[in-house]
Motif scaffolding. Structure first.
Motif, PDB file in Angstrom:
ATOM      1  N   GLY A 225     -68.868 -52.783 -12.707  1.00 35.72           N
ATOM      2  CA  GLY A 225     -68.008 -53.020 -11.564  1.00 35.72           C
ATOM      3  C   GLY A 225     -66.541 -52.815 -11.896  1.00 35.72           C
ATOM      4  O   GLY A 225     -65.705 -52.868 -11.019  1.00 35.72           O
ATOM      5  N   GLN A 226     -66.208 -52.609 -13.164  1.00 32.77           N
ATOM      6  CA  GLN A 226     -64.826 -52.390 -13.552  1.00 32.77           C
ATOM      7  C   GLN A 226     -64.445 -50.935 -13.309  1.00 32.77           C
ATOM      8  O   GLN A 226     -65.278 -50.045 -13.386  1.00 32.77           O
ATOM      9  CB  GLN A 226     -64.616 -52.715 -15.030  1.00 32.77           C
ATOM     10  CG  GLN A 226     -64.812 -54.174 -15.346  1.00 32.77           C
ATOM     11  CD  GLN A 226     -64.630 -54.428 -16.830  1.00 32.77           C
ATOM     12  OE1 GLN A 226     -64.945 -53.580 -17.661  1.00 32.77           O
ATOM     13  NE2 GLN A 226     -64.116 -55.587 -17.152  1.00 32.77           N
ATOM     14  N   LEU A 227     -63.171 -50.741 -13.048  1.00 36.90           N
ATOM     15  CA  LEU A 227     -62.687 -49.384 -12.854  1.00 36.90           C
ATOM     16  C   LEU A 227     -62.688 -48.619 -14.165  1.00 36.90           C
ATOM     17  O   LEU A 227     -62.362 -49.158 -15.215  1.00 36.90           O
ATOM     18  CB  LEU A 227     -61.264 -49.402 -12.295  1.00 36.90           C
ATOM     19  CG  LEU A 227     -61.123 -49.850 -10.850  1.00 36.90           C
ATOM     20  CD1 LEU A 227     -59.658 -50.045 -10.511  1.00 36.90           C
ATOM     21  CD2 LEU A 227     -61.739 -48.845  -9.917  1.00 36.90           C
ATOM     22  N   VAL A 228     -63.058 -47.369 -14.084  1.00 33.88           N
ATOM     23  CA  VAL A 228     -62.949 -46.483 -15.231  1.00 33.88           C
ATOM     24  C   VAL A 228     -61.452 -46.262 -15.459  1.00 33.88           C
ATOM     25  O   VAL A 228     -60.692 -46.124 -14.497  1.00 33.88           O
ATOM     26  CB  VAL A 228     -63.653 -45.139 -14.925  1.00 33.88           C
ATOM     27  CG1 VAL A 228     -63.417 -44.141 -16.025  1.00 33.88           C
ATOM     28  CG2 VAL A 228     -65.130 -45.371 -14.695  1.00 33.88           C
ATOM     29  N   PRO A 229     -60.999 -46.225 -16.705  1.00 27.83           N
ATOM     30  CA  PRO A 229     -59.568 -46.014 -16.943  1.00 27.83           C
ATOM     31  C   PRO A 229     -59.054 -44.761 -16.227  1.00 27.83           C
ATOM     32  O   PRO A 229     -59.728 -43.739 -16.181  1.00 27.83           O
ATOM     33  CB  PRO A 229     -59.471 -45.859 -18.459  1.00 27.83           C
ATOM     34  CG  PRO A 229     -60.667 -46.575 -18.987  1.00 27.83           C
ATOM     35  CD  PRO A 229     -61.748 -46.377 -17.950  1.00 27.83           C
ATOM     36  N   TYR A 230     -57.885 -44.890 -15.660  1.00 35.05           N
ATOM     37  CA  TYR A 230     -57.261 -43.773 -14.951  1.00 35.05           C
ATOM     38  C   TYR A 230     -56.765 -42.764 -15.975  1.00 35.05           C
ATOM     39  O   TYR A 230     -56.009 -43.108 -16.872  1.00 35.05           O
ATOM     40  CB  TYR A 230     -56.096 -44.292 -14.112  1.00 35.05           C
ATOM     41  CG  TYR A 230     -55.344 -43.220 -13.359  1.00 35.05           C
ATOM     42  CD1 TYR A 230     -55.802 -42.775 -12.133  1.00 35.05           C
ATOM     43  CD2 TYR A 230     -54.181 -42.660 -13.866  1.00 35.05           C
ATOM     44  CE1 TYR A 230     -55.116 -41.797 -11.424  1.00 35.05           C
ATOM     45  CE2 TYR A 230     -53.481 -41.691 -13.168  1.00 35.05           C
ATOM     46  CZ  TYR A 230     -53.951 -41.269 -11.946  1.00 35.05           C
ATOM     47  OH  TYR A 230     -53.270 -40.306 -11.242  1.00 35.05           O
ATOM     48  N   THR A 231     -57.209 -41.544 -15.854  1.00 36.13           N
ATOM     49  CA  THR A 231     -56.728 -40.480 -16.730  1.00 36.13           C
ATOM     50  C   THR A 231     -56.311 -39.294 -15.872  1.00 36.13           C
ATOM     51  O   THR A 231     -56.997 -38.948 -14.904  1.00 36.13           O
ATOM     52  CB  THR A 231     -57.792 -40.025 -17.744  1.00 36.13           C
ATOM     53  OG1 THR A 231     -58.941 -39.577 -17.036  1.00 36.13           O
ATOM     54  CG2 THR A 231     -58.184 -41.152 -18.682  1.00 36.13           C
ATOM     55  N   ASN A 232     -55.191 -38.722 -16.223  1.00 35.63           N
ATOM     56  CA  ASN A 232     -54.699 -37.549 -15.519  1.00 35.63           C
ATOM     57  C   ASN A 232     -53.675 -36.858 -16.412  1.00 35.63           C
ATOM     58  O   ASN A 232     -52.471 -36.985 -16.207  1.00 35.63           O
ATOM     59  CB  ASN A 232     -54.077 -37.940 -14.176  1.00 35.63           C
ATOM     60  CG  ASN A 232     -53.747 -36.729 -13.335  1.00 35.63           C
ATOM     61  OD1 ASN A 232     -54.030 -35.601 -13.716  1.00 35.63           O
ATOM     62  ND2 ASN A 232     -53.137 -36.966 -12.190  1.00 35.63           N
ATOM     63  N   PRO A 233     -54.145 -36.129 -17.419  1.00 33.21           N
ATOM     64  CA  PRO A 233     -53.240 -35.509 -18.385  1.00 33.21           C
ATOM     65  C   PRO A 233     -52.223 -34.551 -17.756  1.00 33.21           C
ATOM     66  O   PRO A 233     -51.143 -34.381 -18.262  1.00 33.21           O
ATOM     67  CB  PRO A 233     -54.155 -34.758 -19.350  1.00 33.21           C
ATOM     68  CG  PRO A 233     -55.536 -35.137 -19.013  1.00 33.21           C
ATOM     69  CD  PRO A 233     -55.539 -35.842 -17.706  1.00 33.21           C
ATOM     70  N   GLY A 234     -52.563 -33.955 -16.624  1.00 33.18           N
ATOM     71  CA  GLY A 234     -51.638 -33.018 -15.982  1.00 33.18           C
ATOM     72  C   GLY A 234     -50.861 -33.651 -14.850  1.00 33.18           C
ATOM     73  O   GLY A 234     -50.225 -32.948 -14.064  1.00 33.18           O
ATOM     74  N   GLY A 235     -50.889 -34.971 -14.762  1.00 29.26           N
ATOM     75  CA  GLY A 235     -50.241 -35.663 -13.657  1.00 29.26           C
ATOM     76  C   GLY A 235     -48.723 -35.596 -13.704  1.00 29.26           C
ATOM     77  O   GLY A 235     -48.123 -35.228 -14.706  1.00 29.26           O
ATOM     78  N   VAL A 236     -48.126 -35.981 -12.591  1.00 27.05           N
ATOM     79  CA  VAL A 236     -46.671 -35.889 -12.432  1.00 27.05           C
ATOM     80  C   VAL A 236     -46.047 -37.266 -12.267  1.00 27.05           C
ATOM     81  O   VAL A 236     -46.730 -38.243 -11.980  1.00 27.05           O
ATOM     82  CB  VAL A 236     -46.312 -35.015 -11.205  1.00 27.05           C
ATOM     83  CG1 VAL A 236     -46.863 -33.606 -11.352  1.00 27.05           C
ATOM     84  CG2 VAL A 236     -46.796 -35.660  -9.916  1.00 27.05           C
ATOM     85  N   VAL A 237     -44.751 -37.280 -12.435  1.00 27.76           N
ATOM     86  CA  VAL A 237     -43.932 -38.435 -12.086  1.00 27.76           C
ATOM     87  C   VAL A 237     -43.192 -38.033 -10.819  1.00 27.76           C
ATOM     88  O   VAL A 237     -42.329 -37.159 -10.861  1.00 27.76           O
ATOM     89  CB  VAL A 237     -42.936 -38.789 -13.214  1.00 27.76           C
ATOM     90  CG1 VAL A 237     -42.016 -39.901 -12.774  1.00 27.76           C
ATOM     91  CG2 VAL A 237     -43.682 -39.154 -14.483  1.00 27.76           C
TER      92      VAL A 237
END
Length: 172
Positions: free
Chosen positions: A6-18
């Motif tokens: 029921g826990q969230l999978v860690p958020y990953t987004n290596p190409g993400g933006v600020v």
């Protein structure tokens, strides 16, 4: 999105933006929540995030440039888990920030995790946020009610405005 526990999978987004600029289209699509804040708290939170984008980007870059900030981003301590642990908060001495925080939550019948990852993640995914920016938003959101406990400002509209004003005075 979730593990079997029921826990969230860690958020990953290596190409993400600020994000650096306000997304006016998004803000205009949700303007009604500013006039009916109790109707849709998730959209109200999203409005706050959209409106605050430039300031949050500056905060992110300031944190990132500091050695302690870089360590926080590297280790990503789960502050929300601590703030949601009522047994831990109850064990803290009277006069401590943790005790004041617990009193604030109890007195106002609030939940420390009302704007948790489950609320923030869809916003992050929709806007392609970087992992560290996402973590900063989750952490900052978790600490918002601690700010209320420190300042003594209530959870009503006036208290929210005062708490945000206090925060802005401390950060910019």
């Amino acid at each position: 999105m979730t593990k079997s526990t029921g826990q969230l999978v860690p958020y990953t987004n290596p190409g993400g933006v600020v994000p650096e600029r306000v997304n006016w289209r998004e803000l205009l699509s949700t303007w009604r929540t500013l006039f009916e804040p109790g109707k849709d708290l998730v959209r109200l939170y999203e409005n706050f995030v959209v409106i605050s984008t430039p300031a949050m980007a500056r905060t992110y870059h300031r944190i990132r440039s500091h050695p302690h900030g870089r360590r926080i981003f590297r280790d990503k301590p789960d502050i929300l888990a601590l703030l949601e642990n009522d047994d831990y908060l109850a064990s803290l001495p009277v006069g401590s920030v943790g005790h004041a925080f617990r009193s604030f939550l109890t007195t106002n019948r609030l939940d420390a995790g009302v704007y948790s990852e489950a609320v923030i993640r869809p916003i992050a995914e929709k806007n392609n946020w970087s992992e560290d920016y996402y973590y900063m938003v989750v952490r900052g959101t978790a600490l918002h009610d601690v700010l209320h406990a420190i300042t003594g400002y209530g959870p009503d509209a006036a208290g929210e405005a005062l708490a945000l004003g206090f925060y802005c005075g401390q950060t910019e």
